[in-house]
Design a protein around this motif. Structure first.
Motif, PDB file in Angstrom:
ATOM      1  N   UNK A   1      64.507 103.668  75.853  1.00  0.00           N
ATOM      2  CA  UNK A   1      64.130 103.833  74.454  1.00  0.00           C
ATOM      3  C   UNK A   1      64.460 102.559  73.703  1.00  0.00           C
ATOM      4  N   UNK A   2      63.427 101.828  73.303  1.00  0.00           N
ATOM      5  CA  UNK A   2      63.628 100.579  72.571  1.00  0.00           C
ATOM      6  C   UNK A   2      63.571 100.833  71.071  1.00  0.00           C
ATOM      7  N   UNK A   3      64.364 100.078  70.337  1.00  0.00           N
ATOM      8  CA  UNK A   3      64.379 100.197  68.880  1.00  0.00           C
ATOM      9  C   UNK A   3      64.883  98.902  68.273  1.00  0.00           C
ATOM     10  N   UNK A   4      64.762  98.798  66.944  1.00  0.00           N
ATOM     11  CA  UNK A   4      65.338  97.665  66.233  1.00  0.00           C
ATOM     12  C   UNK A   4      64.356  96.651  65.713  1.00  0.00           C
ATOM     13  N   UNK A   5      63.080  96.829  66.003  1.00  0.00           N
ATOM     14  CA  UNK A   5      62.098  95.883  65.506  1.00  0.00           C
ATOM     15  C   UNK A   5      61.932  95.992  63.997  1.00  0.00           C
TER      16      UNK A   5
ATOM     17  N   UNK B   1      63.514  82.134  60.491  1.00  0.00           N
ATOM     18  CA  UNK B   1      64.906  81.739  60.387  1.00  0.00           C
ATOM     19  C   UNK B   1      65.874  82.899  60.382  1.00  0.00           C
ATOM     20  N   UNK B   2      65.341  84.097  60.245  1.00  0.00           N
ATOM     21  CA  UNK B   2      66.184  85.286  60.204  1.00  0.00           C
ATOM     22  C   UNK B   2      66.546  85.801  61.581  1.00  0.00           C
ATOM     23  N   UNK B   3      67.197  86.963  61.598  1.00  0.00           N
ATOM     24  CA  UNK B   3      67.701  87.547  62.835  1.00  0.00           C
ATOM     25  C   UNK B   3      67.341  89.020  62.929  1.00  0.00           C
ATOM     26  N   UNK B   4      67.221  89.481  64.150  1.00  0.00           N
ATOM     27  CA  UNK B   4      67.047  90.902  64.449  1.00  0.00           C
ATOM     28  C   UNK B   4      67.792  91.205  65.740  1.00  0.00           C
ATOM     29  N   UNK B   5      68.214  92.443  65.900  1.00  0.00           N
ATOM     30  CA  UNK B   5      68.806  92.873  67.156  1.00  0.00           C
ATOM     31  C   UNK B   5      68.025  94.064  67.667  1.00  0.00           C
ATOM     32  N   UNK B   6      67.484  93.931  68.853  1.00  0.00           N
ATOM     33  CA  UNK B   6      66.793  95.026  69.513  1.00  0.00           C
ATOM     34  C   UNK B   6      67.755  95.753  70.437  1.00  0.00           C
ATOM     35  N   UNK B   7      67.532  97.059  70.571  1.00  0.00           N
ATOM     36  CA  UNK B   7      68.340  97.881  71.461  1.00  0.00           C
ATOM     37  C   UNK B   7      67.440  98.593  72.461  1.00  0.00           C
TER      38      UNK B   7
END
Length: 121
Positions: free
Chosen positions: A4-8, A14-20
């Motif tokens: 199960x992917x999430x976090x988009x 220049x920003x950040x994201x973390x996917x799980x």
């Protein structure tokens, strides 16, 4: 095996994201967990992978130094920390599990549903 992917989401350049990627269904200690992405009109491409047991990582040249893959064994979850995002990182990101340390999607038997990452300029 379920992934199960999430976090988009939408983020400025220049920003950040973390996917799980939460894994369930069986023991994953002998698996490699990978992240792939597919941009509109392009083929799916390898982003990063990690060996579930030893934590050995490998990255595509295009993300090296900006993305970090890591896992939390207790939570059966793999993460992709994405920093210094660029518009060309825009894609649907997929997590996958396989038993070979390769960048080829055909070597990964199990796939999550994908999560959209959009980077605006």
């Amino acid at each position: 095996v379920q992934l199960q992917a999430s976090g988009g989401g939408l983020v400025q350049a220049g920003g950040s994201l973390r996917l799980s990627c939460a894994a369930s269904g069986r023991t994953f200690s002998w698996y490699y967990m990978g992240w792939f992405r597919q941009a509109p009109g392009k083929e799916r491409e390898f982003v990063a992978r990690i060996s579930w047991g030893a934590g050995i990582t490998h990255y595509a040249d295009s993300v090296k130094g900006r993305f970090t893959i890591f896992r939390d064994n207790a939570k059966n979850t793999v993460y992709l920390q994405m920093n210094s995002l660029k518009p060309e990182d825009t894609a649907v990101y997929y997590c996958a599990a396989g038993q070979k340390a390769t960048p080829y999607d055909e070597d990964y038997a199990y796939w999550g549903q994908g999560t959209q990452v959009t980077v605006s300029s």
